[in-house]
Design a protein around this motif. Sequence first.
Motif, mmCIF file in Angstrom:
data_model
loop_
_atom_site.group_PDB
_atom_site.id
_atom_site.type_symbol
_atom_site.label_atom_id
_atom_site.label_comp_id
_atom_site.label_asym_id
_atom_site.label_seq_id
_atom_site.Cartn_x
_atom_site.Cartn_y
_atom_site.Cartn_z
ATOM 1 N N TYR A 281 77.228 -21.019 30.412
ATOM 2 C CA TYR A 281 76.581 -19.954 31.179
ATOM 3 C C TYR A 281 77.620 -19.360 32.110
ATOM 4 O O TYR A 281 78.192 -20.053 32.948
ATOM 5 N N GLN A 282 77.862 -18.063 31.959
ATOM 6 C CA GLN A 282 79.004 -17.459 32.652
ATOM 7 C C GLN A 282 78.634 -16.716 33.921
ATOM 8 O O GLN A 282 79.503 -16.210 34.611
ATOM 9 N N MET A 283 77.335 -16.607 34.227
ATOM 10 C CA MET A 283 76.935 -15.855 35.422
ATOM 11 C C MET A 283 76.904 -16.790 36.633
ATOM 12 O O MET A 283 77.093 -17.991 36.522
ATOM 13 N N ASP B 220 70.995 -10.882 29.446
ATOM 14 C CA ASP B 220 70.558 -11.893 30.401
ATOM 15 C C ASP B 220 69.632 -11.221 31.420
ATOM 16 O O ASP B 220 69.314 -10.036 31.303
ATOM 17 N N PRO C 256 76.778 -12.944 28.487
ATOM 18 C CA PRO C 256 76.630 -13.783 29.683
ATOM 19 C C PRO C 256 76.547 -15.267 29.350
ATOM 20 O O PRO C 256 76.779 -16.090 30.212
ATOM 21 N N GLU D 96 66.830 -15.975 37.021
ATOM 22 C CA GLU D 96 67.716 -15.842 35.859
ATOM 23 C C GLU D 96 67.640 -17.069 34.962
ATOM 24 O O GLU D 96 67.855 -16.978 33.756
ATOM 25 N N HIS E 278 70.040 -10.262 34.437
ATOM 26 C CA HIS E 278 70.596 -9.130 35.175
ATOM 27 C C HIS E 278 70.618 -7.868 34.308
ATOM 28 O O HIS E 278 70.361 -6.768 34.786
#
Lengths: 326, 370
Positions: free
Chosen positions: A234-236, B61, A214, A243, B63
């Motif tokens: 940051y890819q989310m 992460d 992520p 988060e 999630h």
Amino acid sequence: MPETGNIEELAKIVSNDIFKWFKWNTCALKDVNWKCVSEHHKNKTHPSDVVFYYDDPYSGDIIYLNTDLKSYKKGSISTASISKALSSLSISVECANISEDWQNKYLISDDGFDKVVGLLFIYNHDDEFDKDLVDIIEAIDFEKIDIPENVKLIVFDPDKIRNLVNIVNDLKGLVADNLLPRKEYTFFYPDMVMSKRHGDEWEQPASLEALTSPWLIIKHRATEEIEEGYVIYYQMLGETVEEFIYLIDAMSHYQMLLSNKPIRVRFTNASEEAANNFNKAKLEYLKMWGADDAREVQLNRIDPRRIPKVVSNYCPMEIGMRDHAE
Amino acid sequence: MQNNLGPSIFIPSDKNIYDALQHKKVRHSDALKFLRNRGILVSSKLDKTELSKIISQLVFDYHDYLFLTRLLENPSRKEKITQATIKASINHENLVKACQNIHKPETSGESYKVIKKENSTVLVVTYTDIDFTKTELRQRSIKKCEIELQSNDDEITVRMPATKKGREIADKVKLSLSKIVGEELEEEVISLENFVLPEARSLFFDELIKSISGYRLENVSSVDVYHKIDNLEDSLDEENEDEDESSSYAGFIRKAALAGGGVLESAEFNQLHSSGFFICKIVWTVVDELPGGDIVELEAQFGTPSSCTDFKYLVRGVRSFNERTKTQIITKRPPSRLETNAFNNRLEKAAKLAFDKIMYKYVEPENEDN
């Protein structure tokens, strides 16, 4: 069967435009067939469009990536064709691990040879990212693709590739503005409990594990414009405050906050609220640990922002690549 | 929680993740799917230890962390319920006010919520429970503690989870109530501490299981018996064996568990009963007196058996009536909220009836003698 000519061209473009920036090396031979050594494969030869290699940050072994490059027009792809590509890549990799012909062609040296991993690179060469492709990949019955026990396959789908291209474009932009050194940066690997980073801290490549994560952390030396520090891609989506509290806790855990170095968090794919959520997370994090000026100074060295997206300008296949689907 | 403990979640190390993945609740297919979502495909023939090794090397992460902790959660685990009666006449509005007046601790991650229902007031406290005996990723869990207050004539029934947290919140409610009333409130709980005869203690359970109104006793499936009457702290829950105590009685059985259909009728049980053992925990089923009704499994026990205090109970499950086969289905399901409430009410009433009976049988005659 590989088509003539163009694959070599595509392989060069992909390795120069993308993987060079992730510090992967490319083997000289491209678009080659080599001898199959497994009787149950019913193939005389297997194809390798391109083979990449890098030193694994945690094991120190050399990882070879036997790569299948696929390019599709929007709407010309099917679940069946991707399944077929995966099955074919799977047996190629099983064979590559033990084929003398493959090893003669690609191994840099016998030293540190660990294993060959399969990489399926699926790009669709329209201007727009084909959203349907995600559904198509999700519909694949992975149980039916019989992957042998010692084989690992990685899929870079168009979504992933778009992200990688965005990251590379951002890196290029930073280098052009002198906000990142051209060469003196490394991908960052914190020591873990059950495995420790191998070799020098600098000059580490982006491993497959890091590229499929992520977030991706880069550590860089100083330039005239900026001191030594970190860049985190940051890819989310960044839609929650939690988060980012978690991300800040991760930075702390990785000892990144200790030296008060600047940390640039760059969102590759985030929602509008991401930067705002990140700033809220900073405040929350400070509150959770109680007032501490030193910690506040550290956290204020973190600068979150979205990266410009320029992916539609990147169409390597405009030079007229094969369409595998039909 | 103290503020110097930091966030309510912590980033897990690769070892924490590896350990968590070993848990049987994380299925082989969950691990494969996790990798697949990352674009990593491996053989489905790899065992879970191999998959755990691969996954623990990856960056997790928030999630991913949630995904894993949700797999490890145990949503069906039910806490036992206990109740107390407060002798005071307080109206519904004041019960709501008393709950609203409770201030939550500043630095805690707890949240308080008051719900006014038709016949009762519920205070819901959401808090983080920490259990350091579990592996890292299973230590922290978000829990709800519900305190239900019901006003009947001249008394308030307080129903709460039989946990430390339940007791803590209930004490706050009581304090808040006494501020409104302006006097200290008396609390009544079911306790057999004053009854030292094993027969009297067992009779309580014998009466309890027969007194569920509208339902008749179907079967007793498990009974725990205990043989030591004193006031020492000796909790069944903590199972802390007192070495000095037991070593002085070699070959002495202090507690025993009996399981099987119709335990109370068995010869073995009666033998134990006659040699001074008394019941401290019982699991039984009741069936609706009306035809075509459900079978319900209930449980009641004293958390501290030596003194027969800390009474708690649980509606364990329901076996619904099947119209087609004209019998109750074999597998039990968790009770609905409505059923749980109804049976908690019936259990509390039955416990009071049973308590009154042994009072009548074992206390009254003594008074007459005096």
